[in-house]
Scaffold this motif. Structure first.
Motif, PDB file in Angstrom:
ATOM      1  N   GLU A  77      90.319  11.311  43.178  1.00  0.00           N
ATOM      2  CA  GLU A  77      89.080  10.525  43.124  1.00  0.00           C
ATOM      3  C   GLU A  77      88.456  10.581  41.734  1.00  0.00           C
ATOM      4  O   GLU A  77      88.002   9.577  41.189  1.00  0.00           O
ATOM      5  CB  GLU A  77      88.079  11.055  44.172  1.00  0.00           C
ATOM      6  CG  GLU A  77      88.290  10.496  45.554  1.00  0.00           C
ATOM      7  CD  GLU A  77      88.505   8.986  45.553  1.00  0.00           C
ATOM      8  OE1 GLU A  77      87.624   8.267  45.048  1.00  0.00           O
ATOM      9  OE2 GLU A  77      89.543   8.522  46.040  1.00  0.00           O
ATOM     10  N   GLU A  78      88.450  11.792  41.157  1.00  0.00           N
ATOM     11  CA  GLU A  78      87.884  11.937  39.803  1.00  0.00           C
ATOM     12  C   GLU A  78      88.717  11.163  38.795  1.00  0.00           C
ATOM     13  O   GLU A  78      88.193  10.496  37.890  1.00  0.00           O
ATOM     14  CB  GLU A  78      87.820  13.423  39.412  1.00  0.00           C
ATOM     15  CG  GLU A  78      87.039  13.644  38.124  1.00  0.00           C
ATOM     16  CD  GLU A  78      87.064  15.084  37.608  1.00  0.00           C
ATOM     17  OE1 GLU A  78      86.492  15.319  36.531  1.00  0.00           O
ATOM     18  OE2 GLU A  78      87.677  15.960  38.261  1.00  0.00           O
ATOM     19  N   GLU A  81      87.864   7.538  38.988  1.00  0.00           N
ATOM     20  CA  GLU A  81      86.552   7.280  38.399  1.00  0.00           C
ATOM     21  C   GLU A  81      86.629   7.279  36.865  1.00  0.00           C
ATOM     22  O   GLU A  81      86.066   6.417  36.193  1.00  0.00           O
ATOM     23  CB  GLU A  81      85.575   8.372  38.886  1.00  0.00           C
ATOM     24  CG  GLU A  81      84.126   8.141  38.534  1.00  0.00           C
ATOM     25  CD  GLU A  81      83.547   6.879  39.156  1.00  0.00           C
ATOM     26  OE1 GLU A  81      84.145   6.340  40.112  1.00  0.00           O
ATOM     27  OE2 GLU A  81      82.509   6.413  38.642  1.00  0.00           O
ATOM     28  N   ARG A  84      88.296   4.099  35.640  1.00  0.00           N
ATOM     29  CA  ARG A  84      87.393   2.938  35.716  1.00  0.00           C
ATOM     30  C   ARG A  84      86.351   2.990  34.589  1.00  0.00           C
ATOM     31  O   ARG A  84      86.087   1.982  33.938  1.00  0.00           O
ATOM     32  CB  ARG A  84      86.688   2.904  37.081  1.00  0.00           C
ATOM     33  CG  ARG A  84      87.602   2.460  38.214  1.00  0.00           C
ATOM     34  CD  ARG A  84      86.993   2.782  39.560  1.00  0.00           C
ATOM     35  NE  ARG A  84      85.723   2.103  39.753  1.00  0.00           N
ATOM     36  CZ  ARG A  84      85.612   0.862  40.261  1.00  0.00           C
ATOM     37  NH1 ARG A  84      86.671   0.206  40.635  1.00  0.00           N
ATOM     38  NH2 ARG A  84      84.429   0.306  40.408  1.00  0.00           N
ATOM     39  N   LYS A  85      85.812   4.165  34.325  1.00  0.00           N
ATOM     40  CA  LYS A  85      84.795   4.289  33.270  1.00  0.00           C
ATOM     41  C   LYS A  85      85.389   4.003  31.893  1.00  0.00           C
ATOM     42  O   LYS A  85      84.712   3.485  31.005  1.00  0.00           O
ATOM     43  CB  LYS A  85      84.155   5.685  33.303  1.00  0.00           C
ATOM     44  CG  LYS A  85      83.161   5.835  34.443  1.00  0.00           C
ATOM     45  CD  LYS A  85      82.506   7.192  34.447  1.00  0.00           C
ATOM     46  CE  LYS A  85      81.340   7.209  35.423  1.00  0.00           C
ATOM     47  NZ  LYS A  85      80.903   8.562  35.747  1.00  0.00           N
TER      48      LYS A  85
END
Ligand code: SF4
Length: 205
Positions: A77-78, A81, A84-85
């Motif tokens: 999940e990290e 993220e 995406r960032k």
């Protein structure tokens, strides 16, 4: 590699609106990148053995930059993220799987986040490559990506498609396939957005 070939490559990049720089060592390339990137810029990092060996992500973070590097994620999940960032950062730093002497940047991506950021999003992209990634032609660059980079990247990432044992690509349809996005960057709309740092050393796949 002969200086004339490097100069030919840098000219090949220039007509594609891509800036080429030459360094003798990865340390010199790292210093230039850190000097070029403002201390308050946000930075995305593409997954790359070369960048890991350079420890550039840590040095930029220690300096105070906001750095999104999915290779330091502690969970899926990290990682998602951070990927995406990275797409909307001020700067993006990555390697490449191959570059032709005429200036084609050729990459194969598993999920596509790295090539997505190279194509659009970050205002500035630094691509750091060792001379082992340079090929004579676009065809040779694609061959390199399929038969040298992808099998080794598959092994490194813990996947086991047929090329890991065979040492060459058979264009598999394995569930473990890592080759989903073959991208050739032919040029840039924004002059100088992509800066290619060519380093006179060998590193990465
Ligand atoms: S398509 Fe399959 S066999 Fe070919 S390099 Fe990719 S993962 Fe390996």
């Amino acid at each position: 590699m002969e200086r004339e070939k490097i100069e030919y490559l840098i000219k090949g990049l220039a007509v594609r609106n891509i800036d080429g720089y030459f360094f003798e060592t990865f340390e010199e390339a790292k210093s230039k990148a850190i000097e070029m990137i403002p201390a308050d810029a946000s930075i995305g990092i593409g997954n790359s053995i070369t960048l890991k060996n350079m420890r550039i992500s840590k040095e930029l973070g220690d300096r105070g930059n906001i750095v999104y590097d999915k290779t330091i994620a502690k969970s899926k999940e990290e990682s998602k993220e951070l990927k995406r960032k990275s797409l909307l950062t001020d700067w993006y730093i990555t390697g490449t799987n191959a570059i032709s002497l005429e200036g084609h940047l050729v990459n194969m991506d598993h999920s596509g986040n790295r090539v997505a950021a190279m194509l659009y999003g970050p205002d500035n992209v630094i691509v750091i490559i060792g001379i082992n990634k340079i090929t004579n032609t676009l065809d040779e660059a694609i061959y390199r990506v399929r038969n040298i980079a992808s099998p080794q990247n598959a092994r490194r990432a813990g996947f086991n498609p047929p090329c890991v044992d065979l040492g060459r690509c058979i264009d598999c349809r394995s569930t473990e396939r890592v080759c989903n996005n073959l991208v050739v960057i032919e040029g840039q709309n924004n002059n100088g957005r992509i800066k290619v740092f060519i380093v006179n050393e060998n590193d990465g796949f």
